[in-house]
Scaffold this motif. Structure first.
Motif, mmCIF file in Angstrom:
data_model
loop_
_atom_site.group_PDB
_atom_site.id
_atom_site.type_symbol
_atom_site.label_atom_id
_atom_site.label_comp_id
_atom_site.label_asym_id
_atom_site.label_seq_id
_atom_site.Cartn_x
_atom_site.Cartn_y
_atom_site.Cartn_z
ATOM 1 N N ALA A 49 14.492 6.841 11.608
ATOM 2 C CA ALA A 49 15.159 5.827 10.806
ATOM 3 C C ALA A 49 14.675 5.859 9.368
ATOM 4 O O ALA A 49 15.430 5.575 8.452
ATOM 5 C CB ALA A 49 14.923 4.434 11.400
ATOM 6 N N CYS A 50 13.440 6.223 9.157
ATOM 7 C CA CYS A 50 12.879 6.286 7.808
ATOM 8 C C CYS A 50 13.200 7.612 7.130
ATOM 9 O O CYS A 50 12.814 7.832 5.997
ATOM 10 C CB CYS A 50 11.366 6.098 7.852
ATOM 11 N N GLY A 51 13.854 8.514 7.814
ATOM 12 C CA GLY A 51 14.184 9.795 7.233
ATOM 13 C C GLY A 51 13.088 10.828 7.379
ATOM 14 O O GLY A 51 13.156 11.913 6.844
ATOM 15 N N TRP A 52 12.031 10.486 8.094
ATOM 16 C CA TRP A 52 10.877 11.363 8.218
ATOM 17 C C TRP A 52 11.227 12.615 9.010
ATOM 18 O O TRP A 52 10.949 13.722 8.591
ATOM 19 C CB TRP A 52 9.777 10.602 8.919
ATOM 20 N N ALA A 53 11.836 12.437 10.153
ATOM 21 C CA ALA A 53 12.104 13.570 11.036
ATOM 22 C C ALA A 53 13.089 14.540 10.399
ATOM 23 O O ALA A 53 12.900 15.745 10.462
ATOM 24 C CB ALA A 53 12.631 13.063 12.376
ATOM 25 N N ARG A 98 7.363 -0.938 -5.297
ATOM 26 C CA ARG A 98 8.044 -1.950 -6.101
ATOM 27 C C ARG A 98 9.328 -2.417 -5.425
ATOM 28 O O ARG A 98 9.614 -3.602 -5.358
ATOM 29 C CB ARG A 98 8.369 -1.392 -7.487
ATOM 30 N N ASP A 99 10.126 -1.464 -4.933
ATOM 31 C CA ASP A 99 11.408 -1.791 -4.304
ATOM 32 C C ASP A 99 11.796 -0.663 -3.353
ATOM 33 O O ASP A 99 11.030 0.273 -3.158
ATOM 34 C CB ASP A 99 12.492 -2.034 -5.363
ATOM 35 N N THR A 100 12.977 -0.746 -2.791
ATOM 36 C CA THR A 100 13.388 0.229 -1.773
ATOM 37 C C THR A 100 13.696 1.611 -2.338
ATOM 38 O O THR A 100 13.743 2.575 -1.584
ATOM 39 C CB THR A 100 14.640 -0.266 -1.016
ATOM 40 N N THR A 101 13.909 1.727 -3.651
ATOM 41 C CA THR A 101 14.231 3.029 -4.227
ATOM 42 C C THR A 101 13.019 3.757 -4.788
ATOM 43 O O THR A 101 13.083 4.952 -5.026
ATOM 44 C CB THR A 101 15.269 2.885 -5.352
ATOM 45 N N SER A 102 11.934 3.061 -4.981
ATOM 46 C CA SER A 102 10.740 3.644 -5.589
ATOM 47 C C SER A 102 9.988 4.539 -4.604
ATOM 48 O O SER A 102 9.904 4.251 -3.417
ATOM 49 C CB SER A 102 9.818 2.528 -6.076
ATOM 50 N N ARG A 103 9.432 5.627 -5.113
ATOM 51 C CA ARG A 103 8.572 6.502 -4.312
ATOM 52 C C ARG A 103 7.162 6.530 -4.894
ATOM 53 O O ARG A 103 6.284 7.187 -4.366
ATOM 54 C CB ARG A 103 9.120 7.935 -4.256
ATOM 55 N N ALA A 104 6.961 5.815 -6.002
ATOM 56 C CA ALA A 104 5.652 5.734 -6.642
ATOM 57 C C ALA A 104 4.903 4.533 -6.073
ATOM 58 O O ALA A 104 5.445 3.437 -5.962
ATOM 59 C CB ALA A 104 5.807 5.600 -8.150
ATOM 60 N N VAL A 105 3.654 4.751 -5.699
ATOM 61 C CA VAL A 105 2.844 3.728 -5.046
ATOM 62 C C VAL A 105 2.439 2.654 -6.055
ATOM 63 O O VAL A 105 1.893 2.956 -7.110
ATOM 64 C CB VAL A 105 1.597 4.371 -4.401
ATOM 65 N N LEU A 106 2.702 1.415 -5.699
ATOM 66 C CA LEU A 106 2.346 0.288 -6.550
ATOM 67 C C LEU A 106 0.989 -0.294 -6.169
ATOM 68 O O LEU A 106 0.254 -0.781 -7.013
ATOM 69 C CB LEU A 106 3.426 -0.790 -6.455
ATOM 70 N N GLY A 107 0.654 -0.231 -4.889
ATOM 71 C CA GLY A 107 -0.628 -0.757 -4.436
ATOM 72 C C GLY A 107 -1.001 -0.181 -3.092
ATOM 73 O O GLY A 107 -0.168 0.394 -2.390
ATOM 74 N N GLN A 157 -9.183 11.307 10.515
ATOM 75 C CA GLN A 157 -8.206 11.169 9.431
ATOM 76 C C GLN A 157 -6.756 11.054 9.863
ATOM 77 O O GLN A 157 -5.914 10.706 9.051
ATOM 78 C CB GLN A 157 -8.346 12.336 8.460
ATOM 79 N N ALA A 158 -6.429 11.333 11.094
ATOM 80 C CA ALA A 158 -5.029 11.281 11.531
ATOM 81 C C ALA A 158 -4.531 9.841 11.510
ATOM 82 O O ALA A 158 -5.189 8.938 11.999
ATOM 83 C CB ALA A 158 -4.893 11.859 12.930
ATOM 84 N N ILE A 159 -3.343 9.646 10.910
ATOM 85 C CA ILE A 159 -2.759 8.310 10.815
ATOM 86 C C ILE A 159 -1.335 8.320 11.345
ATOM 87 O O ILE A 159 -0.687 9.361 11.389
ATOM 88 C CB ILE A 159 -2.770 7.775 9.360
ATOM 89 N N GLU A 160 -0.887 7.127 11.752
ATOM 90 C CA GLU A 160 0.473 6.956 12.275
ATOM 91 C C GLU A 160 1.093 5.728 11.629
ATOM 92 O O GLU A 160 0.399 4.736 11.383
ATOM 93 C CB GLU A 160 0.426 6.710 13.782
ATOM 94 N N LEU A 161 2.392 5.780 11.393
ATOM 95 C CA LEU A 161 3.087 4.608 10.872
ATOM 96 C C LEU A 161 3.050 3.515 11.934
ATOM 97 O O LEU A 161 3.404 3.743 13.086
ATOM 98 C CB LEU A 161 4.529 4.955 10.519
ATOM 99 N N GLN A 178 7.394 8.835 3.967
ATOM 100 C CA GLN A 178 6.751 10.111 3.670
ATOM 101 C C GLN A 178 5.857 10.003 2.442
ATOM 102 O O GLN A 178 4.747 10.530 2.431
ATOM 103 C CB GLN A 178 7.798 11.197 3.442
ATOM 104 N N ALA A 179 6.345 9.325 1.411
ATOM 105 C CA ALA A 179 5.556 9.159 0.184
ATOM 106 C C ALA A 179 4.271 8.387 0.487
ATOM 107 O O ALA A 179 3.192 8.754 0.020
ATOM 108 C CB ALA A 179 6.379 8.445 -0.883
ATOM 109 N N ALA A 180 4.378 7.331 1.278
ATOM 110 C CA ALA A 180 3.199 6.540 1.645
ATOM 111 C C ALA A 180 2.231 7.382 2.472
ATOM 112 O O ALA A 180 1.019 7.362 2.242
ATOM 113 C CB ALA A 180 3.622 5.293 2.431
ATOM 114 N N HIS A 181 2.760 8.134 3.436
ATOM 115 C CA HIS A 181 1.927 8.978 4.291
ATOM 116 C C HIS A 181 1.197 10.029 3.457
ATOM 117 O O HIS A 181 -0.013 10.241 3.622
ATOM 118 C CB HIS A 181 2.799 9.641 5.360
ATOM 119 N N GLN A 182 1.907 10.692 2.559
ATOM 120 C CA GLN A 182 1.288 11.733 1.736
ATOM 121 C C GLN A 182 0.227 11.148 0.800
ATOM 122 O O GLN A 182 -0.821 11.765 0.584
ATOM 123 C CB GLN A 182 2.356 12.490 0.954
#
Length: 153
Positions: free
Chosen positions: A8-12, A123-132, A80-84, A30-34
């Protein structure tokens, strides 16, 4: 369940066809995971470049490293392995809201709920830059108490 959420998140879809002519834009998940993977590898310069420009103007790389080090330490302890784990919207002051992604350590997958979450906000649903970002203890919410109103007979 995780597979459905990832799809659903487009990851697969983004991982299945790496040889497409035009690389699809990565999802926020994906951006958050990376971003988190870079922090957990102590690759702070790569993680820093994933921050929103306004955040980079506010904090230096050295200050970013100091604030990211607790996440790295936690990764050393939990592997270090993480999962959503979940995504959502956190409401702030003045009606402001921030989209967040919370990840758990894969080593904690048998513990319900996981004791700690690694959180990334946008910031919003279109952003891929991490705000926090941050490390949050995962405190389970208490179930609501049933009302104790007497029955009429």
């Amino acid at each position: 369940m995780a597979g459905l959420l990832a799809a659903a998140c487009g990851w697969a879809g983004a991982q299945e066809n790496p040889k497409s002519a035009a690389a699809p834009r990565q999802s926020q998940a994906q951006a958050a995971h990376q971003f988190l993977r870079a922090v957990l590898r102590a690759d702070y310069s790569v993680a820093y470049r994933r921050l929103a420009p306004e955040v980079q103007h506010t904090i230096s790389l050295a200050r970013f490293e100091a604030s990211a080090r607790p996440l790295w330490r936690s990764g050393q302890k939990h592997r270090q392995a993480i999962e959503l784990y979940k995504l959502g919207v956190r409401l702030g002051d003045g009606g402001a809201s921030r989209l967040f992604y919370a990840f758990s350590f894969a080593a904690d997958s048998a513990i319900k709920p996981p004791p700690v979450l690694l959180e990334v906000t946008f910031r919003d649903t279109t952003s891929r830059a991490v705000l926090g970002f941050g490390l949050r203890p995962n405190i389970p919410s208490k179930p609501a108490k049933p009302s104790m109103t007497p029955r009429k007979r």
